[in-house]
Write a protein that holds these residues in place. Structure first.
Motif, PDB file in Angstrom:
ATOM      1  N   SER A   4       2.971  21.248   3.510  1.00  0.00           N
ATOM      2  CA  SER A   4       3.686  20.063   3.881  1.00  0.00           C
ATOM      3  C   SER A   4       2.804  18.802   3.915  1.00  0.00           C
ATOM      4  O   SER A   4       3.269  17.809   3.159  1.00  0.00           O
ATOM      5  N   VAL A   5       1.726  18.756   4.326  1.00  0.00           N
ATOM      6  CA  VAL A   5       0.830  17.636   4.571  1.00  0.00           C
ATOM      7  C   VAL A   5       0.381  17.396   3.053  1.00  0.00           C
ATOM      8  O   VAL A   5       0.060  16.264   2.889  1.00  0.00           O
ATOM      9  N   SER A   6       0.106  18.394   2.223  1.00  0.00           N
ATOM     10  CA  SER A   6      -0.217  17.862   0.936  1.00  0.00           C
ATOM     11  C   SER A   6       0.692  17.068   0.188  1.00  0.00           C
ATOM     12  O   SER A   6       0.319  16.231  -0.814  1.00  0.00           O
ATOM     13  N   ILE A   7       2.005  17.111   0.273  1.00  0.00           N
ATOM     14  CA  ILE A   7       2.758  16.373  -0.225  1.00  0.00           C
ATOM     15  C   ILE A   7       2.673  14.817  -0.190  1.00  0.00           C
ATOM     16  O   ILE A   7       2.167  14.104  -1.167  1.00  0.00           O
ATOM     17  N   PRO A   8       2.663  14.325   0.986  1.00  0.00           N
ATOM     18  CA  PRO A   8       2.276  12.774   1.224  1.00  0.00           C
ATOM     19  C   PRO A   8       1.027  12.444   0.832  1.00  0.00           C
ATOM     20  O   PRO A   8       0.546  11.363   0.664  1.00  0.00           O
ATOM     21  N   ALA A   9      -0.074  13.449   1.297  1.00  0.00           N
ATOM     22  CA  ALA A   9      -1.430  12.999   1.031  1.00  0.00           C
ATOM     23  C   ALA A   9      -1.897  12.977  -0.491  1.00  0.00           C
ATOM     24  O   ALA A   9      -2.513  12.087  -0.869  1.00  0.00           O
ATOM     25  N   ASN A  10      -1.270  13.710  -1.411  1.00  0.00           N
ATOM     26  CA  ASN A  10      -1.424  13.514  -2.684  1.00  0.00           C
ATOM     27  C   ASN A  10      -0.807  12.432  -3.392  1.00  0.00           C
ATOM     28  O   ASN A  10      -1.368  11.536  -4.338  1.00  0.00           O
ATOM     29  N   ILE A  11       0.466  11.868  -2.888  1.00  0.00           N
ATOM     30  CA  ILE A  11       0.773  10.623  -3.181  1.00  0.00           C
ATOM     31  C   ILE A  11       0.298   9.558  -2.898  1.00  0.00           C
ATOM     32  O   ILE A  11      -0.046   8.683  -3.473  1.00  0.00           O
ATOM     33  N   ASP A  31       0.929  -1.235   0.083  1.00  0.00           N
ATOM     34  CA  ASP A  31       0.123   0.045   0.037  1.00  0.00           C
ATOM     35  C   ASP A  31       0.982   1.298  -0.052  1.00  0.00           C
ATOM     36  O   ASP A  31       2.217   0.969  -0.019  1.00  0.00           O
ATOM     37  N   PHE A  32       0.253   2.468  -0.011  1.00  0.00           N
ATOM     38  CA  PHE A  32       0.938   3.791  -0.206  1.00  0.00           C
ATOM     39  C   PHE A  32       1.992   3.897   1.191  1.00  0.00           C
ATOM     40  O   PHE A  32       3.106   4.553   0.819  1.00  0.00           O
ATOM     41  N   LYS A  33       1.809   3.452   2.074  1.00  0.00           N
ATOM     42  CA  LYS A  33       2.756   3.408   3.282  1.00  0.00           C
ATOM     43  C   LYS A  33       4.070   2.705   2.868  1.00  0.00           C
ATOM     44  O   LYS A  33       4.963   3.100   3.641  1.00  0.00           O
ATOM     45  N   ASP A  34       4.078   1.694   1.959  1.00  0.00           N
ATOM     46  CA  ASP A  34       5.172   1.117   1.691  1.00  0.00           C
ATOM     47  C   ASP A  34       6.297   1.876   0.633  1.00  0.00           C
ATOM     48  O   ASP A  34       7.385   1.758   0.387  1.00  0.00           O
ATOM     49  N   TYR A  70      -1.899   7.153  -5.573  1.00  0.00           N
ATOM     50  CA  TYR A  70      -1.588   5.698  -5.557  1.00  0.00           C
ATOM     51  C   TYR A  70      -3.083   5.048  -5.441  1.00  0.00           C
ATOM     52  O   TYR A  70      -2.974   3.935  -5.976  1.00  0.00           O
ATOM     53  N   GLY A  71      -3.628   5.430  -4.552  1.00  0.00           N
ATOM     54  CA  GLY A  71      -5.064   4.919  -4.373  1.00  0.00           C
ATOM     55  C   GLY A  71      -6.132   4.842  -5.605  1.00  0.00           C
ATOM     56  O   GLY A  71      -6.960   4.184  -5.898  1.00  0.00           O
ATOM     57  N   ARG A  72      -5.740   5.641  -6.563  1.00  0.00           N
ATOM     58  CA  ARG A  72      -6.592   5.844  -7.993  1.00  0.00           C
ATOM     59  C   ARG A  72      -6.446   4.529  -8.794  1.00  0.00           C
ATOM     60  O   ARG A  72      -7.248   4.384  -9.541  1.00  0.00           O
ATOM     61  N   ARG A  73      -5.220   4.016  -8.692  1.00  0.00           N
ATOM     62  CA  ARG A  73      -5.190   2.798  -9.420  1.00  0.00           C
ATOM     63  C   ARG A  73      -4.982   3.050 -10.875  1.00  0.00           C
ATOM     64  O   ARG A  73      -5.235   2.085 -11.815  1.00  0.00           O
ATOM     65  N   SER A  74      -4.828   4.347 -11.380  1.00  0.00           N
ATOM     66  CA  SER A  74      -4.602   4.752 -12.701  1.00  0.00           C
ATOM     67  C   SER A  74      -3.311   5.450 -12.984  1.00  0.00           C
ATOM     68  O   SER A  74      -3.246   6.442 -12.208  1.00  0.00           O
ATOM     69  N   SER A  75      -2.665   4.940 -13.852  1.00  0.00           N
ATOM     70  CA  SER A  75      -1.218   5.733 -14.300  1.00  0.00           C
ATOM     71  C   SER A  75      -1.503   7.188 -14.253  1.00  0.00           C
ATOM     72  O   SER A  75      -0.609   8.117 -14.010  1.00  0.00           O
ATOM     73  N   ARG A  76      -2.464   7.668 -15.107  1.00  0.00           N
ATOM     74  CA  ARG A  76      -2.751   8.951 -15.356  1.00  0.00           C
ATOM     75  C   ARG A  76      -3.128   9.653 -14.329  1.00  0.00           C
ATOM     76  O   ARG A  76      -2.707  10.726 -13.826  1.00  0.00           O
TER      77      ARG A  76
END
Length: 120
Positions: free
Chosen positions: A46-53, A6-9, A57-63
């Motif tokens: 600063s919170v926006s950086i990891p939040a958007n990552i 998951d994203f935490k990895d 990641y959760g969207r499961r679409s490369s685009r």
């Protein structure tokens, strides 16, 4: 290479969290009259950086993922601007923001590399 469950990895997310944590500690020392000014701006960007990552990641679409990574990059630029201004107006010292800015530059390189990989 470690498995990504998951994203935490994601190292890119972990570095974003480290940046955000450092920003929270930095702004604890800012004057109270800045709580709704620079403190809020630094913490939010600063919170926006990891939040958007994580969201990308959760969207499961490369685009979609690349789009959210670009938003994270915008937050990096915004945060760096707030940090530089904070130093220029005397809210903190260059020594206090130097490590954060170096981490932001590393994060930028990671984001650019991941976007390029997603666009292949």
């Amino acid at each position: 290479m470690a498995e990504i469950n998951d994203f935490k990895d994601l190292l890119i997310w972990q570095k974003g969290m480290d940046i955000s944590e450092k920003c929270y500690f930095l702004t604890k020392n800012f004057p109270k009259e800045e709580i709704y000014g620079m403190v809020q701006q630094i913490r939010r960007s600063s919170v926006s950086i990891p939040a958007n990552i994580a969201e990308g990641y959760g969207r499961r679409s490369s685009r979609d993922y690349a789009r959210f990574l670009n938003i994270s990059q915008g937050s990096i630029n915004e945060l760096e601007t707030h940090l530089i201004l904070s130093e220029r107006i005397g809210l903190c010292t260059l020594d206090e923001i130097d490590l954060i800015i170096k981490l932001l530059h590393e994060e930028t390189r990671m984001i650019i590399a991941l976007i390029k990989k997603l666009e292949l």
